[in-house]
Enzyme design. Sequence first.
Site, short mmCIF file in Angstrom:
data_model
loop_
_atom_site.label_atom_id
_atom_site.label_comp_id
_atom_site.label_asym_id
_atom_site.label_seq_id
_atom_site.Cartn_x
_atom_site.Cartn_y
_atom_site.Cartn_z
N HIS A 145 0.89 -1.20 0.04
CA HIS A 145 -0.05 0.04 0.09
C HIS A 145 0.88 1.11 -0.11
O HIS A 145 0.32 2.24 -0.52
CB HIS A 145 -0.79 -0.04 1.18
N PHE A 398 -0.63 -8.63 4.44
CA PHE A 398 0.75 -7.91 4.51
C PHE A 398 0.76 -6.65 3.84
O PHE A 398 1.51 -6.10 2.90
CB PHE A 398 1.87 -8.72 3.57
N CYS A 399 -0.22 -5.55 4.12
CA CYS A 399 -0.40 -4.08 3.68
C CYS A 399 -0.46 -4.33 2.01
O CYS A 399 0.21 -3.32 1.32
CB CYS A 399 0.54 -3.47 3.96
N ALA A 400 -0.97 -5.44 1.38
CA ALA A 400 -0.98 -5.39 0.03
C ALA A 400 -2.40 -6.10 -0.41
O ALA A 400 -2.26 -7.07 -1.14
CB ALA A 400 0.16 -6.32 -0.62
#
Length: 509
Positions: A145, A398-400
């Site tokens: 992100h 995982f912030c994705a």
Amino acid sequence: MLHTQNAAPPAPAPFAARRQQIEALRGQFTGLNTPYPRADGTTGPRVYLDSAASNLRFQGAEAVVDEAMQHYANTHSHLHHGARIMTEAYKQAHETVRQFVGAPETHTAIFCGTGVTGGLNRMARVLAAQRPERDVAITTLMEHHANDLPHRKHMREVVHVPLEMDPDGNAGRVDMHALRTAIKEHGDRLNYVAVTAASNVTGVVNPVHEIAALAHEVGALCVVDAAQSAAHLPISVAGAAPNEALDVVCLSGHKIYAPGSPGVIIARKDLFERHEPEVVGGGIVEFVDAKRYDVTPSLPEREEAGTPNLPGSLLLGATLRILQRVGMDAVEADEQALTQYAMSALNALPGLTIYGSHRLEVAERIGVITFNLHDLPHGLVTAALNDYFGIAVRNECFCAQPFVRQLLGIADAKGIAPSDCTDACSTRAQPGMVRISFGLYNTESDVDAAVEALQDLTSRPDWYRERYRPVGDGSGDWVHTEFEAPPAAQFDLLDASDRWLDANAPTSS
Ligand code: PMP
């Protein structure tokens, strides 16, 4: 001018000797074997397999910083010994970063507080302000992100380029054909292409220099997120030819064995030259009266207002100097061997799916492996690895999120989630994966421990399922129904402070 000319490191030792040096460094990381209680009533050392989130602190660099702290003073003081020593050491830290990433003199290294997230946000703002007529950014569908949302915030339009599928149908690198088409299509309006050097989800590596050359053909820039790659692969900002040079590279100290250190932007100096600094204050001005202030033209000072995080910056500088002498080619070879070993061992486990391409010939990868077990949710697997085996790994997205949803088959090829994202994205069953990731300290025995643990989970999923319940907070996490290990029982900041004070109390006469 802050840059100084660091003495070049001594000529590298032979490759085999440097691989051996890695063996000598392996045990020298703080917190590697910290003992924790386990759900079976025993206590054992942890196995740290979460380096893609943050890796552990290198003690060699810590010792260097302790030595430096004997001289600690503010770099904005000038004439006393400590201030002069610190100012010089701070310059050396900047120069070490620049040398570590192979950046030419045209580039500056700027320490900026909050890792790659801070660096990429700042660069998106700067580049949008510098070239407002170019209001499009291109990024990819494999980004964290941090390398997506800042561009959405500061550019009029962001194009997400899809990924290449390997012959097995697994996601690999960015699709270079689609990227070339998108670059041509947006030509004059394209400000920059922002791409990760290595994915934090699949570990797959992108051809950043090829991408830079394509972006430069239309006058656009290439911004590289090196958060994941920096500790694992050699990096050369300059590239093999001038058109391949990277314009901006961001990295995070906490992902390269220096927690507590700032992030760094390594960028072309001219990108800041006509730009009013984002942050103003002490340390960056030449003249101030009540009506006007003149900011120094010198970089990196111009972009580093305020008192720097000296211990953190020196820690990063010392860490990178030592890694540079060991050689990132040796670090890469060491990690590749371990990653291969882990991929084969995990692939042999029935009911385990590894995400992303397994074919190194089309998609090189760093030591990041994400997977799911068919029978158990990612949150349960991760909690059980911790609770029963002392193995620290990460789960969730995982912030994705767009990339993880796509790999799980619950987003379309453009990374868009279905509008009724309820079942697959419910609070009880938030989608996600389990991620194992390596640092210099990991060995085959860590992989063996993880594989044995996963074997146990796959051989009796119901036994584990009965002992866990979902947290139900939307995270997809699970907790043990009985085993509790409150964090404060192992470390309590206030208690540790009080104990120190009590131990150092004056003795009554
Ligand atoms: N990009 C990638 C590929 C990452 O893995 C991360 C951290 N997980 C970031 C950016 C953000 O880094 P930081 O949290 O240090 O800002």
